[in-house]
Design an enzyme around this catalytic site. Structure first.
Site, short mmCIF file in Angstrom:
data_model
loop_
_atom_site.label_atom_id
_atom_site.label_comp_id
_atom_site.label_asym_id
_atom_site.label_seq_id
_atom_site.Cartn_x
_atom_site.Cartn_y
_atom_site.Cartn_z
N ASP A 174 0.84 -1.20 0.00
CA ASP A 174 0.00 0.00 0.00
C ASP A 174 0.87 1.25 0.00
OD1 ASP A 174 0.99 -0.29 2.53
OD2 ASP A 174 -0.86 0.24 3.58
N GLU A 175 2.05 1.15 -0.62
CA GLU A 175 2.98 2.27 -0.71
C GLU A 175 3.10 2.72 -2.17
OE1 GLU A 175 6.69 2.20 1.55
OE2 GLU A 175 6.04 0.24 2.32
#
Length: 295
Positions: free
Chosen positions: A198-199
Site C-alpha cells: 500500500d505504498e
C-alpha cells in the site's frame, strides 16, 4: 523509332558529354549508360561497335534495371528467351524481396514483443502504475541527466482494516482507486508508481516549489479521505506523505532520495497521519538517535 536519330531517343549520361555520333564512335567497346529521353525514363546499358560505314550497332541491355522495366512495360516470362539468365535473376530478386519483407515483419513483431515485455516488467499489474523496478530506473536516469525532481512517498493509513473487514478484493479495488487519484495529479513527464503493498511514489520532474507540492499533497490526502464505495460497503482510508527534493545538491544518490522521502513519510505517521511533511536533515539525526544500540 524507325528513322529517328539515336541521340534524339536516348540520353547518354555516362560517359558524360556524348552528344554527337562522332563522340559515340570514339567510345567503341566502352560500356555506355543510357536512358530514354521520354517517360518512362528506363535506364539501359550498352556497348557500341562501328559498322564500318559511319554508323554503329549498339547492343542494349536492361541490366539490373530489368526489375523496373518489368514493372514499367508489364513484361512477362514470354518476353525473354528461355535461356536468358535474366529470368533467374528476377526470381532471385523476387525471393530477396519476399525474404526482406518477411524479415521486416518478423523484426516488427520481435520489437513489439520486446517493448511489451519491457512495459510488463516495469508495470504493476494490479494498478497499471509503474512498479519499484521502473521507479529505480527512472530515478537513475534523472540523476544521470542532471534533471531536478521532487519525490513524494505515500503510505495508506488504515488499509489493513479494509482488507480485514471487507476482503482482499475490496483492498485491490481501493488500490486501483488510489492509483487513479495519483494519475490525476501527474503530468506527462511525471511518474506515479506502486512500490509496495500500500505504498506509492510520485516523481515530479522539474518541480522544486514547496507550496506547489504542498497543495498537491493536500489534494491527494483530501481525496483519499473520501469513502470509497465497494459492493455496497464504504471503505475508509487516508494517506500519509513524505516529500523531498533533488535540487541544490552536488551529488544525488537515488537511494538517499528514497530514504529521505521515507523518513519524511514516517514523520507524518508519527505526527498523527493524514498529513504531509517535507524532509529536513534533523529527521536523519532523529532516526539515528532512535535506532537500537548496535544497529
Amino acid at each position: 523509332m524507325v528513322g529517328s536519330r539515336f541521340l534524339d531517343l536516348f540520353e547518354v549520361y555516362r560517359p558524360r558529354l556524348l552528344v554527337t555520333m562522332a563522340d559515340l564512335l570514339a567510345h567503341e567497346g566502352a560500356k555506355l549508360h543510357l536512358r530514354f529521353r521520354d517517360a518512362p525514363r528506363t535506364s539501359l546499358k550498352g556497348v557500341l561497335v562501328p559498322d564500318g560505314q559511319g554508323g554503329a550497332v549498339i547492343d542494349l541491355s536492361f541490366g539490373i534495371s530489368v526489375v523496373d522495366a518489368v514493372r514499367d512495360y508489364d513484361l512477362t516470362g514470354s518476353d525473354f528467351a528461355p535461356t536468358d539468365l535474366t529470368i533467374e535473376m528476377l526470381y532471385l530478386v523476387e525471393a530477396k524481396s519476399a525474404a526482406m519483407e518477411a524479415s521486416r515483419t518478423l523484426n516488427k513483431r520481435l520489437q513489439g514483443a520486446r517493448v511489451a515485455a519491457e512495459e510488463q516488467a516495469f508495470t504493476d499489474t494490479l494498478t497499471g502504475l509503474k512498479n519499484r523496478r521502473a521507479t529505480d530506473h527512472i530515478l537513475g536516469r534523472l540523476v544521470r541527466t542532471g534533471r531536478d525532481f521532487a519525490l513524494m512517498h505515500l503510505d495508506l493509513d488504515f488499509f489493513k482494516e479494509v482488507n480485514d473487514s471487507f476482503g482482499h478484493a475490496a483492498g485491490d479495488y481501493v488500490l486501483q482507486q488510489v492509483a487513479r487519484i495519483l494519475v490525476g495529479e501527474t503530468r506527462k513527464d511525471d511518474t506515479a508508481a506502486r512500490v509496495g503493498g500500500d505504498e506509492f511514489v510520485v516523481i515530479f520532474v522539474g518541480v522544486s516549489d514547496r507550496h506547489r507540492l504542498s497543495d498537491i499533497a493536500d489534494r491527494i490526502i483530501a481525496r483519499l479521505e473520501r469513502p470509497i464505495a465497494y459492493d455496497g460497503q464504504k471503505c475508509r482510508i487516508s494517506g500519509s506523505i513524505g516529500i523531498t527534493f533533488s535540487s541544490g545538491r552536488a551529488d544525488v544518490d537515488p537511494a538517499d532520495v528514497m530514504q529521505e522521502a521515507d523518513l519524511a513519510l514516517y514523520a507524518s505517521k508519527r505526527g498523527g497521519r493524514a498529513q504531509h511533511r517535507f524532509y529536513d536533515p534533523t529527521m536523519t539525526q532523529n532516526a539515528e538517535n532512535d535506532a537500537p544500540f548496535g544497529v
